[in-house]
Scaffold this motif. Structure first.
Motif, mmCIF file in Angstrom:
data_model
loop_
_atom_site.group_PDB
_atom_site.id
_atom_site.type_symbol
_atom_site.label_atom_id
_atom_site.label_comp_id
_atom_site.label_asym_id
_atom_site.label_seq_id
_atom_site.Cartn_x
_atom_site.Cartn_y
_atom_site.Cartn_z
ATOM 1 N N UNK A 303 24.052 -24.500 -13.409
ATOM 2 C CA UNK A 303 24.688 -25.814 -13.276
ATOM 3 C C UNK A 303 26.028 -25.880 -14.023
ATOM 4 N N UNK A 304 26.076 -25.307 -15.225
ATOM 5 C CA UNK A 304 27.324 -25.361 -15.999
ATOM 6 C C UNK A 304 28.455 -24.645 -15.269
ATOM 7 N N UNK A 305 28.144 -23.462 -14.742
ATOM 8 C CA UNK A 305 29.199 -22.691 -14.072
ATOM 9 C C UNK A 305 29.708 -23.422 -12.843
ATOM 10 N N UNK A 306 28.770 -23.992 -12.089
ATOM 11 C CA UNK A 306 29.179 -24.709 -10.869
ATOM 12 C C UNK A 306 30.061 -25.905 -11.218
ATOM 13 N N UNK A 307 29.653 -26.622 -12.302
ATOM 14 C CA UNK A 307 30.433 -27.799 -12.712
ATOM 15 C C UNK A 307 31.825 -27.394 -13.195
ATOM 16 N N UNK A 308 31.897 -26.297 -13.941
ATOM 17 C CA UNK A 308 33.190 -25.853 -14.472
ATOM 18 C C UNK A 308 34.109 -25.396 -13.340
ATOM 19 N N UNK A 309 33.519 -24.699 -12.369
ATOM 20 C CA UNK A 309 34.334 -24.238 -11.239
ATOM 21 C C UNK A 309 34.906 -25.419 -10.479
ATOM 22 N N UNK A 310 34.075 -26.410 -10.285
ATOM 23 C CA UNK A 310 34.534 -27.599 -9.553
ATOM 24 C C UNK A 310 35.585 -28.365 -10.367
ATOM 25 N N UNK A 311 35.318 -28.498 -11.671
ATOM 26 C CA UNK A 311 36.205 -29.284 -12.544
ATOM 27 C C UNK A 311 37.602 -28.661 -12.637
#
Ligand code: SF4
Length: 398
Positions: A303-311
């Motif tokens: 979840x963290x990686x996906x959120x960071x990529x999107x952000x």
């Protein structure tokens, strides 16, 4: 090293009233009599590895307000542990109790019976929250209890709760500041849950109490835990130990079997987010953490990686582990250079410190540091006034 605990649960013994959130019978049904204590200790000891190493063995009287029982009853339980102490089969005793039940006459008796550790149920340092939760004591009782125990050389743990009636995140953070000032040896933090049979169930069913949602509980602790770590206070537990009884009684509230890991993941997300924000021109980001922090950095189901990529609009963010990075620290390598920070930096007011020089306190070895310094140029963002420019040693671990 944490001790091996041999727990004896005494649900509600010594309780002067019923605190709103509590149903000790949700975790244990029967109250063992003093006569059963030796049998319980024997059974637990038979499961302790024959070579426990250096770990201390402690019998722990949990579940009620031990020192609020009459003196005779306290002694009747404590004396059952004595033969094990004398034979060197256990090393000490611990117990949990209320802050307003620790007076000067009780403490010498506890020491006499081998009590080394006392866990004090503070729950909050805000009187209004204590009143609404029907605790029957005030914050000043916790202050006196902790100071008194420390003066007597007793190891002190403090229990706090989040999300009690009337509680707010600011109240919780202020409570933590006060507890840190008292310098207990460790802290446990539990979320307030609605349990079947607890008085809170009635308020919850009538719509007068709403438990903290899980994401807010994580948010509060994400802000509080780095404070404790910066203050050098050991965190013995975050969240409630999952048991079949608890799950059978659980009605509502921020309960999660991996609660501590949710908080750690939120902390690592914030660290990565701060560093990436500090490096607006960098590309090809690689996050480097200690191997045991990997799952917290990734977050549940990445979840963290996906959120960071999107952000930040990256196609990919790579993750590496390196034993050279100190647990709790995070490095970011980008086309601009290398940045690092420690989770304790999240405890500061304002933007946390991100450094362009790997600090020695964040790494495990000089070798790792010198390899980094030989291979990469270090970048300092001139637009970030909070970036520390000194070649600090704060990121290294020996
Ligand atoms: S929280 Fe402690 S004092 Fe309050 S009812 Fe439960 S065991 Fe008793």
């Amino acid at each position: 090293m944490t001790p091996i605990i041999i727990p004896i649960f005494l649900p509600h013994l010594g309780c002067r009233q019923h605190c709103l959130f509590c149903n000790q019978r949700a975790t244990v049904k029967e109250v063992p009599s003093p006569q059963l204590v030796q049998e319980l200790i024997e059974t637990s000891l038979s499961h302790v590895p024959s070579q426990p190493g250096e770990r201390e063995k402690q019998v722990a009287f949990y579940g009620g307000s031990f020192t609020a029982m009459d003196r005779e009853t306290q002694v009747s339980y404590l004396k059952e542990a004595r033969p094990f102490l004398s034979a060197g089969r256990i090393d000490s005793v611990r117990l949990s109790t209320r802050p307003d039940a620790l007076n000067e006459t009780t403490l010498p008796m506890l020491k006499e019976y081998g009590v080394k550790t006392v866990e004090v149920g503070a729950q909050s340092m805000v009187d209004e929250v204590l009143l609404l939760s029907r605790r029957g004591h005030r914050a000043k009782d916790t202050v006196s209890a902790v100071l008194r125990l420390k003066r007597r050389g007793v190891e002190v743990g403090v229990h706090l709760m989040i999300g009690l009636p009337g509680d707010t995140c600011d109240d919780f953070l202020r409570s933590l500041d006060q507890i840190i000032e008292l310098r207990p040896d460790f802290v446990r933090i539990h979320p307030a849950l609605v349990l079947k049979g607890a008085p809170l169930e009635v308020l919850w069913r009538s719509g007068k109490y709403s438990p903290l949602p899980l994401n807010q509980a994580v948010e509060w602790l994400k802000r509080g835990i780095p404070k404790l770590e910066k203050g050098g206070i050991r965190i013995a537990r975050i969240g409630i130990q999952p048991t079949a009884e608890l799950e059978a009684h659980f009605l509502a509230g921020p309960y999660h079997p991996a609660f501590h890991q949710l908080v750690d993941s939120a902390i690592f997300y914030d660290m990565a987010e701060h560093m990436l924000r500090n490096d607006p021109n960098g590309s090809q980001p690689v996050l480097v953490c200690y191997s045991k922090d990997l799952s917290s950095l990734r977050g549940q189901r990445n979840k963290n990686l996906l959120k960071l990529r999107e952000r930040f609009g990256f196609q990919d963010i790579r993750i590496e582990t390196n034993e050279g990075v100190r647990k709790g620290s995070l490095f970011l390598k980008t086309s601009s250079g290398i940045f690092c920070m420690d989770r304790q930096e999240l405890a500061v007011e304002g933007p946390p410190l991100v450094t362009g020089h790997p600090r020695e306190s964040l790494v495990n070895s000089e070798k790792f540091l010198s390899r980094l310094m030989a291979q990469d140029k270090f970048y300092q963002s001139s637009s970030s006034p909070d970036v520390n420019r000194g070649p600090e040693k704060a990121c290294l671990q020996e």
